[in-house]
Write an enzyme that holds these catalytic residues in place. Sequence first.
Site, PDB file in Angstrom:
ATOM      1  N   HIS A   1     -15.843 -12.282  -6.249  1.00  0.00           N
ATOM      2  CA  HIS A   1     -17.284 -12.026  -6.264  1.00  0.00           C
ATOM      3  C   HIS A   1     -17.675 -11.426  -7.606  1.00  0.00           C
ATOM      4  O   HIS A   1     -17.216 -10.340  -7.972  1.00  0.00           O
ATOM      5  CB  HIS A   1     -17.668 -11.060  -5.134  1.00  0.00           C
ATOM      6  CG  HIS A   1     -17.344 -11.594  -3.769  1.00  0.00           C
ATOM      7  ND1 HIS A   1     -17.051 -10.773  -2.701  1.00  0.00           N
ATOM      8  CD2 HIS A   1     -17.276 -12.855  -3.298  1.00  0.00           C
ATOM      9  CE1 HIS A   1     -16.820 -11.516  -1.631  1.00  0.00           C
ATOM     10  NE2 HIS A   1     -16.942 -12.786  -1.968  1.00  0.00           N
TER      11      HIS A   1
ATOM     12  N   MET B   1     -14.798  -4.920  -0.799  1.00  0.00           N
ATOM     13  CA  MET B   1     -15.645  -4.414   0.276  1.00  0.00           C
ATOM     14  C   MET B   1     -15.980  -5.539   1.239  1.00  0.00           C
ATOM     15  O   MET B   1     -16.029  -6.703   0.860  1.00  0.00           O
ATOM     16  CB  MET B   1     -16.944  -3.839  -0.290  1.00  0.00           C
ATOM     17  CG  MET B   1     -16.782  -2.553  -1.064  1.00  0.00           C
ATOM     18  SD  MET B   1     -18.383  -1.883  -1.575  1.00  0.00           S
ATOM     19  CE  MET B   1     -18.829  -3.021  -2.882  1.00  0.00           C
TER      20      MET B   1
ATOM     21  N   ASP C   1     -15.537 -10.678   3.882  1.00  0.00           N
ATOM     22  CA  ASP C   1     -15.398 -12.060   3.425  1.00  0.00           C
ATOM     23  C   ASP C   1     -13.920 -12.380   3.260  1.00  0.00           C
ATOM     24  O   ASP C   1     -13.168 -11.624   2.638  1.00  0.00           O
ATOM     25  CB  ASP C   1     -16.135 -12.255   2.092  1.00  0.00           C
ATOM     26  CG  ASP C   1     -16.222 -13.721   1.686  1.00  0.00           C
ATOM     27  OD1 ASP C   1     -16.120 -14.581   2.582  1.00  0.00           O
ATOM     28  OD2 ASP C   1     -16.401 -13.992   0.485  1.00  0.00           O
TER      29      ASP C   1
ATOM     30  N   SER D   1     -12.666  -9.066  -4.228  1.00  0.00           N
ATOM     31  CA  SER D   1     -14.024  -8.623  -4.579  1.00  0.00           C
ATOM     32  C   SER D   1     -13.942  -7.339  -5.396  1.00  0.00           C
ATOM     33  O   SER D   1     -13.386  -7.343  -6.490  1.00  0.00           O
ATOM     34  CB  SER D   1     -14.852  -8.441  -3.299  1.00  0.00           C
ATOM     35  OG  SER D   1     -16.192  -8.144  -3.624  1.00  0.00           O
ATOM     36  N   THR D   2     -14.440  -6.236  -4.873  1.00  0.00           N
ATOM     37  CA  THR D   2     -14.475  -4.978  -5.624  1.00  0.00           C
ATOM     38  C   THR D   2     -13.081  -4.570  -6.083  1.00  0.00           C
ATOM     39  O   THR D   2     -12.153  -4.497  -5.292  1.00  0.00           O
ATOM     40  CB  THR D   2     -15.072  -3.860  -4.755  1.00  0.00           C
ATOM     41  OG1 THR D   2     -16.286  -4.315  -4.168  1.00  0.00           O
ATOM     42  CG2 THR D   2     -15.323  -2.604  -5.576  1.00  0.00           C
TER      43      THR D   2
END
Length: 363
Positions: free
Chosen positions: A203, A297, A300, A176-177
Site C-alpha cells: 500500500h 495495519m 487486507d 502495508s505499514t
Amino acid sequence: MNNEPKESRIKVLIVDDSAFMRVALSRIIAHERDFSVVGTATCGTEALQKIVDLDPDVVTLDVEMPGLNGLETLRRIMAESPRPVIMVSSITVKDAESTFNALAAGAFDYVPKQLASTSLDILHIGEDLVAKIKAAAGSRHSPDRLDLLRKPPRPADPPARAVAHSIPAIIALGVSTGGPKALQEMLPTLPADLAVPILVVQHMPAGFTAPFAKRLNSLCAVSVCEASQGEVIQPGAVYLAPTGFQMTVDRASNSRMVIFLSIKPENQLHIPSVDVMMQSVASAFHSRAMGIILTGMGADGAEGMKAIHREGGLTVGQDEASCAVYGMPRVCAEMGILDRIVPLSQISHEILRATRYHKARAI
C-alpha cells in the site's frame, strides 16, 4: 478536552518549515488523548536542539527543508540521539526517492502529504499518521531490525499443520505499514537465480511505486519492477503492483502466465488490494502458490491468504516482534491460516527452503 496526564502521553516533536503544516499536524496529533505535542521546529538545526531539550518519543520530520534538509537531519538524529522518526513527504518523484533514502538511513516510516495547503488535503493523512506514531512509540526500545537481519536465522515456529506442500511456482506477498523498510531489508537477501516470481502488493500513495521499484532493483540481485499490463511473469523477478490498479494473474493464449491490471473490483478499501492479488494467484496456481503476509495495519490479505491456504499452498506470516505494525499478520494468525510464523529476518530463508533452492558450487 485531553485529560490524560501529560507524563503518560506519547511526546511528539513536529519539524516542518511550513507554518501551515506545523499547525495542521499539531491539531491532528493533539486531538488524540494519548499524544502530546511537546514542540515544533522550523528547520533541522532547531529540531536537533529541541530533541535534546524535550526528549520526544517520536519526531515527525519534513523531507524537504532549507538548510539542513530532512535526510541530513535524520542522520544526525540517528547518530546523536536515536529515536523513531516519521518522514512527512510530498507526493513527488524527488521526494519519494528522498523518503526511501530516509527509510534506509533509519526512519521508522513515512506519511505522504498533498502539495496543496488546505485542510481537506491534509486531513486525509490523519488516521495514517496517528497509527504510525503509536507504532513508532512502541518500537522505541525494540532492537533494530537491521541487527536482527544480520543474525543467523533461528529455527522457525513449528508448522500449524503437518502437510507436505508442493514446491511453489509463484509467491504472493502482501504488506502495508512498515513495508518499504521491511522490503528493503528482506528482498536484497534473495539470490538472482531464484526459481519463482514474486508478486507484491504494498500500500503506497500514487507516484511512489515506480521510484520504490527502481530503488529496490538497485539493491537486489533479483529483478524488481513496477508491474505492467500483459507482462509475462518470469522466475527471479519481483513485480510491484502500481497504485490505483488491482493486480491479478491469468493464463494467456500461449499458456504463459501474465499480469493483468484493472481498476476493478472497485469495492475494495485498498487499490491495489492484497486480497484481490492473492485470490487470483490461489485460483491460478492452487497448491503451488505461496502466500506471505508482512507488517501492516488492518486486515487486507486475510481472505487472500485464506484462499491460498484452502488450495493447499504454503502460507507464512511475519511475527509480532519484527513487525512495525502487527495487524495484517495478526488477523491471519488468529484465523489459523498460517503454516509458519517467523521473524522478518527469516522470510527469505522460508522462500529458499520452500523452493528447494541450492546454490550451484563453483568447480
